[in-house]
Design a protein around this motif. Structure first.
Motif, PDB file in Angstrom:
ATOM      1  N   ASP A 121       0.763  -1.260   0.000  1.00 43.14           N
ATOM      2  CA  ASP A 121       0.000   0.000   0.000  1.00 43.14           C
ATOM      3  C   ASP A 121       0.796   1.316   0.000  1.00 43.14           C
ATOM      4  N   ASP A 129      -3.126  -3.188  -0.657  1.00 44.12           N
ATOM      5  CA  ASP A 129      -2.039  -4.037  -0.156  1.00 44.12           C
ATOM      6  C   ASP A 129      -1.660  -5.131  -1.154  1.00 44.12           C
ATOM      7  N   SER A 164       1.569  -7.229   6.573  1.00 48.34           N
ATOM      8  CA  SER A 164       0.310  -6.633   7.033  1.00 48.34           C
ATOM      9  C   SER A 164      -0.748  -6.667   5.936  1.00 48.34           C
ATOM     10  N   LYS A 194      -6.215  -9.415  11.054  1.00 50.56           N
ATOM     11  CA  LYS A 194      -6.259  -7.976  10.777  1.00 50.56           C
ATOM     12  C   LYS A 194      -7.622  -7.666  10.183  1.00 50.56           C
ATOM     13  N   ARG A 204      -3.389   6.226   7.717  1.00 52.31           N
ATOM     14  CA  ARG A 204      -3.442   6.452   6.263  1.00 52.31           C
ATOM     15  C   ARG A 204      -3.189   7.919   5.944  1.00 52.31           C
ATOM     16  N   LYS A 221     -10.884  -2.368   1.993  1.00 53.50           N
ATOM     17  CA  LYS A 221      -9.995  -3.537   1.964  1.00 53.50           C
ATOM     18  C   LYS A 221     -10.732  -4.805   2.396  1.00 53.50           C
ATOM     19  N   GLN A 225      -8.924  -7.918   4.215  1.00 50.67           N
ATOM     20  CA  GLN A 225      -8.930  -7.798   5.685  1.00 50.67           C
ATOM     21  C   GLN A 225     -10.237  -8.410   6.227  1.00 50.67           C
ATOM     22  N   LYS A 252      -5.190  -7.124  15.238  1.00 50.73           N
ATOM     23  CA  LYS A 252      -5.263  -5.691  14.940  1.00 50.73           C
ATOM     24  C   LYS A 252      -6.654  -5.327  14.465  1.00 50.73           C
ATOM     25  N   SER A 278      -3.849   3.483  15.204  1.00 48.63           N
ATOM     26  CA  SER A 278      -3.853   4.951  15.203  1.00 48.63           C
ATOM     27  C   SER A 278      -5.188   5.553  15.657  1.00 48.63           C
ATOM     28  N   TYR A 317       1.211   3.796  19.761  1.00 47.85           N
ATOM     29  CA  TYR A 317       1.780   5.140  19.594  1.00 47.85           C
ATOM     30  C   TYR A 317       2.061   5.772  20.962  1.00 47.85           C
TER      31      TYR A 317
HETATM   32  C1  PBG Z   1      -0.857  -1.190   5.853  1.00 41.89           C
HETATM   33  C2  PBG Z   1      -1.031  -0.984   7.303  1.00 41.89           C
HETATM   34  C3  PBG Z   1      -2.092  -0.283   7.903  1.00 41.89           C
HETATM   35  C4  PBG Z   1      -1.785  -0.189   9.269  1.00 41.89           C
HETATM   36  C5  PBG Z   1      -0.579  -0.879   9.485  1.00 41.89           C
HETATM   37  N1  PBG Z   1      -0.125  -1.382   8.254  1.00 41.89           N
HETATM   38  C6  PBG Z   1      -3.263   0.382   7.295  1.00 41.89           C
HETATM   39  C7  PBG Z   1      -4.194  -0.378   6.464  1.00 41.89           C
HETATM   40  O1  PBG Z   1      -4.269  -1.605   6.489  1.00 41.89           O
HETATM   41  O2  PBG Z   1      -4.901   0.282   5.698  1.00 41.89           O
HETATM   42  C8  PBG Z   1      -2.627   0.548  10.277  1.00 41.89           C
HETATM   43  C9  PBG Z   1      -1.977   0.945  11.552  1.00 41.89           C
HETATM   44  C10 PBG Z   1      -2.666   2.003  12.332  1.00 41.89           C
HETATM   45  O3  PBG Z   1      -3.797   2.436  12.055  1.00 41.89           O
HETATM   46  O4  PBG Z   1      -2.052   2.456  13.329  1.00 41.89           O
HETATM   47  N2  PBG Z   1      -0.717  -2.407   5.328  1.00 41.89           N
END
Ligand code: PBG
Length: 333
Positions: A121, A129, A164, A194, A204, A221, A225, A252, A278, A317
């Motif tokens: 990504d 991804d 990921s 995930k 993002r 996704k 996902q 996650k 995040s 974080y």
């Molecule tokens: C991308 C990836 C993502 C995150 C970690 N690796 C975003 C997504 O899958 O769109 C998100 C981490 C976060 O929000 O802190 N492969």
């Protein structure tokens, strides 16, 4: 009354003695966003207190984390638009600054544990991804790209790779690619369960990596996902990643998925990690900025809950803020 549970809570010392769960800074992984250039320390607007760093500003930041006992970092690159294409070729290019920065960190601080992100990504002009083609995200065609990316990352000095992307079969594919290239000691932390979550927004923003609607593929996704409604499926994914050679498994997001962390941890004899993502951190920051919650109390309670649910390792974080509180003796029962 013979049994009085309150006796175990009567003083600070008894509470500390009988506390079931401790979380140490060594168990945290600090996510850092990297930018190409010099003198960059650019705050992510939707994730206050987190920045895009260039190598020169990043090295002192890593040094200050090490002084707090925080040794593990997961690195994410913000890639310039002109280096993105459909097949993410820049992810394994010689001049990819992400790989250069990794080498530099390892040279300067060999005691760090550096973890990568393996997914197309940040490098993909489609923001997905996996490879977009025929109106789909193509699974098997994505694997060789992930394989090349992984070998390049191992070569740059990453200790652990973090796929990921959620393509089927990628852990085994990456393991074989690493072994064939001689990187038998490079570990794999698999993003096992995930979910297609709404809580990745600030991330993002940080990487400018939101998925785009293109070639009949929607801007989400959900075909790779997991569905937030599913729990059994997490065990199915865990079984596969385990059998394909993952060294540890990750769930996650974390907070809305404590039940998933719990069942995977009950089932697994390899370590389980959770990514406190995040959006989950942003919610807490926003409430604290409004004066609605006390950060120094709500933040450690949140991390402790994720640990208590069964995550031995937490990506958050808040890693540095927690390590600072730990050092200051402020994490107490
Ligand atoms: C991308 C990836 C993502 C995150 C970690 N690796 C975003 C997504 O899958 O769109 C998100 C981490 C976060 O929000 O802190 N492969």
């Amino acid at each position: 009354m013979r049994i009085r549970p309150r006796r175990n809570r009567k003083s600070k010392a008894t509470r500390a003695l009988l506390r079931e769960t401790y979380l140490m800074p060594e168990q945290l992984i600090y996510p850092l966003f990297l930018a190409d250039g010099k003198g960059i320390k650019q705050e992510v607007p939707s994730l206050p207190g987190n920045y895009r760093w260039s190598i020169d500003t990043l090295l002192p930041e890593i040094e200050s984390c090490l002084e707090l006992g925080l040794k593990s970092f997961i690195l994410f690159p913000a890639i310039a638009e002109e280096n993105k294409d459909k097949t993410a070729t820049h992810s394994y290019a010689e001049d990819n600054f992400y790989l250069e920065v990794t080498r530099k960190i390892k040279d300067t601080f060999p005691e760090t544990c550096l973890i990568s992100d393996v997914a197309m990504d940040p490098y993909s002009s489609d923001g997905h991804d996996g490879l977009v083609g025929n109106g789909k995200i193509l699974n098997d065609e994505t694997l060789p790209i992930l394989g090349k990316m992984s070998v390049a990352q191992a070569q740059a000095g990453f200790d652990i790779l973090g796929p990921s992307d959620m393509m089927d079969g990628r852990v085994g594919y990456i393991r074989d690619a690493l072994d064939l290239a001689g990187y038998t000691d490079t570990g794999i932390m698999s993003y096992t369960a995930k979910y297609a979550s709404a809580f990745y927004g600030p991330f993002r923003d940080a990487l400018d990596s939101a998925p785009k609607e293109n070639d009949d593929v929607p801007a989400d996704k959900k075909t790779y996902q997991m569905d937030p409604a599913n729990k059994k499926e997490a065990l199915r994914e865990a079984t596969l990643d385990y059998d394909e050679g993952a060294d540890f498994l990750m769930v996650k997001p974390a907070l809305n998925y404590l039940d998933i962390i719990h069942i995977i941890n009950e089932w697994s004899d390899i370590p389980v990690a959770a990514y406190h993502v995040s959006g989950e951190c942003a919610m807490l920051i926003a409430a604290c900025q409004n004066g609605w919650l006390d950060f120094n109390k709500a933040m450690p309670e949140t991390l402790l809950s994720i640990h208590r649910a069964g995550a031995q390792v937490i990506l958050t974080y808040f890693a540095k803020a927690y390590a600072q509180m730990w050092k200051d003796g402020k994490i107490t029962g």
